[in-house]
Design an enzyme around this catalytic site. Structure first.
Site, PDB file in Angstrom:
ATOM      1  N   ASP A 205     -32.946  14.611  38.568  1.00  0.00           N
ATOM      2  CA  ASP A 205     -33.232  14.654  37.432  1.00  0.00           C
ATOM      3  C   ASP A 205     -34.506  15.716  37.550  1.00  0.00           C
ATOM      4  O   ASP A 205     -35.017  16.020  37.943  1.00  0.00           O
ATOM      5  CB  ASP A 205     -34.421  13.616  37.198  1.00  0.00           C
ATOM      6  CG  ASP A 205     -34.923  13.340  35.448  1.00  0.00           C
ATOM      7  OD1 ASP A 205     -33.838  13.082  34.996  1.00  0.00           O
ATOM      8  OD2 ASP A 205     -35.671  12.679  35.317  1.00  0.00           O
ATOM      9  N   GLU A 248     -29.985  18.228  37.159  1.00  0.00           N
ATOM     10  CA  GLU A 248     -30.201  18.129  35.370  1.00  0.00           C
ATOM     11  C   GLU A 248     -30.990  19.652  35.828  1.00  0.00           C
ATOM     12  O   GLU A 248     -32.068  20.081  35.209  1.00  0.00           O
ATOM     13  CB  GLU A 248     -30.706  17.040  35.389  1.00  0.00           C
ATOM     14  CG  GLU A 248     -31.261  17.306  33.546  1.00  0.00           C
ATOM     15  CD  GLU A 248     -32.673  16.259  32.747  1.00  0.00           C
ATOM     16  OE1 GLU A 248     -32.160  16.087  31.689  1.00  0.00           O
ATOM     17  OE2 GLU A 248     -32.783  15.917  33.448  1.00  0.00           O
TER      18      GLU A 248
HETATM   19  C1  BGC Z   1     -33.293  12.064  31.964  1.00  0.00           C
HETATM   20  C2  BGC Z   1     -34.405  11.050  30.773  1.00  0.00           C
HETATM   21  C3  BGC Z   1     -35.861  10.908  30.930  1.00  0.00           C
HETATM   22  C4  BGC Z   1     -36.002  11.953  31.618  1.00  0.00           C
HETATM   23  C5  BGC Z   1     -37.311  11.760  32.331  1.00  0.00           C
HETATM   24  C6  BGC Z   1     -34.521  13.248  32.252  1.00  0.00           C
HETATM   25  O1  BGC Z   1     -34.007  14.833  31.780  1.00  0.00           O
HETATM   26  O2  BGC Z   1     -32.077  12.122  31.955  1.00  0.00           O
HETATM   27  O3  BGC Z   1     -33.161  10.775  30.193  1.00  0.00           O
HETATM   28  O4  BGC Z   1     -36.072  10.283  29.835  1.00  0.00           O
HETATM   29  O5  BGC Z   1     -35.461  12.519  32.503  1.00  0.00           O
HETATM   30  O6  BGC Z   1     -37.090  11.144  32.887  1.00  0.00           O
END
Ligand code: BGC
Length: 552
Positions: A205, A248
């Site tokens: 993440d 991500e």
């Molecule tokens: C996830 C989101 C989340 C955020 C905070 C991200 O990038 O995809 O859904 O709200 O991280 O953890």
């Protein structure tokens, strides 16, 4: 490539399926989906052709950000099941040849995590340095706010000690301080724990924040975010051999390079290809392939140790933040005309079929994504063409329960206790559901199954290089993927325009047998020795042809 490469580098041609156990299938009637529900649907996923499940967060949480606010990394949220269920899930999936990856959410914890509860007690508490504190918020505190409709600063004041803590996301999600070696040990311990339980890797993440030391320097020590990422990759390799880190990183291609580890490619194994997704929607909105071609020309060429995860839609807003203002406005006008469909000034909180309003166009979008070198990633419900429920708040509009049958089929509990309401009308379960679609040869489900099969039957695609083919139709994107060494190639034409068209291909050096074989219906098209062919493509249509070896 050797076929055996697809075993240890399994993630280079995986079909990933992202699901939230909370909204997938409720087996105990409490209105919340659970891990047992996922176990019960493993055969369904195997039948669809999925090779890897990405489980969204299922850890203990106060649930103020759909589980991305974790209060215990070692405990399964009670509503969803137990660690025992988790292990059963991994075991069941493995028995059907499916791997499981999970979210690694360690940029921040929930403010209810015991570390933060301790840390806020006093500036001398031993957990204080697990987080990032300042006496005053820095000058840039009002910049780069990720949830602008909710937060006004990335620093929040903690009343007890009067100091401010950093939170890139919600203020109830304090950022961990990764420049603190103890925090890094905690992260490694967590990774090690889940690998022992059988996960095949992690969807990491918010990478650019997680691996940033947020300006906090360790006393006297040199700290490099990218070196730290390499350490994690090595650690995963030591503990599990073929574990994957899928990051991500929603940035332009040139900024993604560093997170792959630069030339060496020893950082993240995979990153989501946000650039392609955003430009795909621009092409769809304008009925013009050229912006997508332009973006694909910038796409990084990856070596064997890296890969793209391609996707049409994910669980968050359909973010358009890498587009220019004018481009974003065009996509908003086409697919998010009502302000309530938009969110955070940068994205759309709708699913794909209601946006594209046309089955052929929806299928075109998925076919395009599957035709690229990369590992496609589906968000649950995409395989049946589920729509959103705009009555549900914010990003949760696309996170409504899976529609299994005309009655819904998600839960037998009291509908009032259901985690979120399903849409009704055209997108409700009566019209869109697994049960009916599995029996309908023309359904979205059947289409998706065929698409997945076509992708999986040609593992060369994931090892290929991507070349754009020059041709005269502005609405068409034509590309060829060539595998190294063995002469295999796939030619793909996607027409983003409403009108059918004839494409003149000119590809010297590609012909092997004088025919192009249609990937879906097996039909054959003459391909002149000089490498020219004339191909008809319907409005919102696509054609894939293989040249060279492969299954007949
Ligand atoms: C996830 C989101 C989340 C955020 C905070 C991200 O990038 O995809 O859904 O709200 O991280 O953890």
């Amino acid at each position: 490539m050797r076929t055996s490469d697809t075993a240890d580098l399994w993630w280079r041609n995986a079909v990933i399926y992202c699901l939230d156990p909370q909204t997938y299938l409720d087996t105990d009637g409490n209105g919340q989906g659970d891990l047992q529900g996922v176990i019960d649907r493993i055969d369904y996923l195997a039948e669809l052709g999925v090779t890897c499940i990405w489980l969204m967060p299922f850890f203990e949480t106060p649930d103020r950000d759909d589980g991305y606010d974790v209060s215990d990394y070692y405990v399964v949220d009670r509503r969803l099941g137990s660690l025992g269920d988790f292990v059963e899930l991994v075991r069941m999936a493995r028995s059907r040849g499916i791997r499981v990856i999970i979210d690694l959410v360690m940029n921040h914890t929930s403010d209810e995590h015991p570390w933060f509860k301790q840390a806020r007690q006093s500036p001398t508490n031993r957990f204080r340095d697990y987080y990032v504190w300042r006496k005053k918020p820095p000058k840039n505190a009002k910049q780069n706010i990720i949830f602008p409709e909710v937060e006004t600063s990335t620093w929040a004041k903690d009343d007890k000690t009067g100091e401010y803590y950093l939170h890139h996301f919600y203020s109830h999600q304090p950022d961990l301080n990764v420049s603190n070696p103890k925090v890094r040990e905690e992260i490694a311990k967590n990774i090690g724990f889940w690998l022992e339980l059988g996960v095949a890797g992690f969807r990491v993440d918010s990478v650019p924040f997680l691996f940033d030391n947020d300006g906090v320097d360790e006393a006297g020590a040199h700290y490099s975010a990218i070196d730290y990422l390499r350490e994690i990759r090595e650690f995963v390799a030591r503990r599990s051999g073929d574990g994957v880190l899928l990051g991500e990183v929603n940035l332009h291609y040139d900024e993604q390079r560093k997170w792959f580890g630069g030339e060496a490619g020893d950082g993240l194994h995979m990153q989501f290809d946000f650039m392609t997704t955003q430009h795909l929607f621009l092409a769809l909105a304008r009925q013009d392939g050229r912006p997508l071609i332009k973006s694909l020309k910038q796409r990084l060429r990856l070596g064997a140790t890296n890969q793209w995860a391609t996707f049409v839609r994910n669980h968050d807003e359909l973010t358009l933040d890498l587009l220019t203002n004018k481009e974003r406005e065009d996509v908003f006008a086409a697919f998010g005309p009502d302000p309530d469909m938009r969110i955070f000034g940068r994205g759309i909180r709708r699913r794909v079929p209601p946006m594209l309003e046309d089955d052929a166009r929806t299928r075109l979008a998925y076919a395009f994504i599957f035709s690229l070198p990369g590992s496609p990633c589906l968000f649950y419900g995409e395989e049946i063409g589920m729509g959103e429920n705009l009555e549900v708040e914010g990003r949760h509009a696309v996170r409504t329960p899976m529609q299994w049958s005309p009655e819904g089929g998600f839960s037998e509990g009291d509908p009032k206790r259901m985690v979120r309401p399903m849409p009704d009308g055209d997108w409700g379960p009566k019209k869109v559901n697994v049960e009916s679609e599995r029996h309908d040869p023309n359904s979205m489900w059947r289409f998706m199954q065929r698409l997945i099969r076509a992708y999986r039957e040609s593992p060369q695609l994931a090892w290929s290089s991507l070349e754009l083919i020059e041709q005269d139709n502005p609405s068409v994107v034509a590309h060829v993927c060539r595998a190294p060494d063995d002469g295999w190639a796939m030619i793909a034409l996607h027409n983003f325009g409403e009108q059918g068209t004839l494409v003149e291909l000119d590809l010297p050096g590609t012909d092997t047998d004088g025919v192009l074989v249609d990937r879906f219906d097996g039909s054959r098209l003459p391909f002149a020795e000089s490498g020219t062919a004339r191909v008809e493509v319907d409005g919102y249509g696509f054609r894939w042809f293989t040249v060279g070896q492969g299954l007949p």
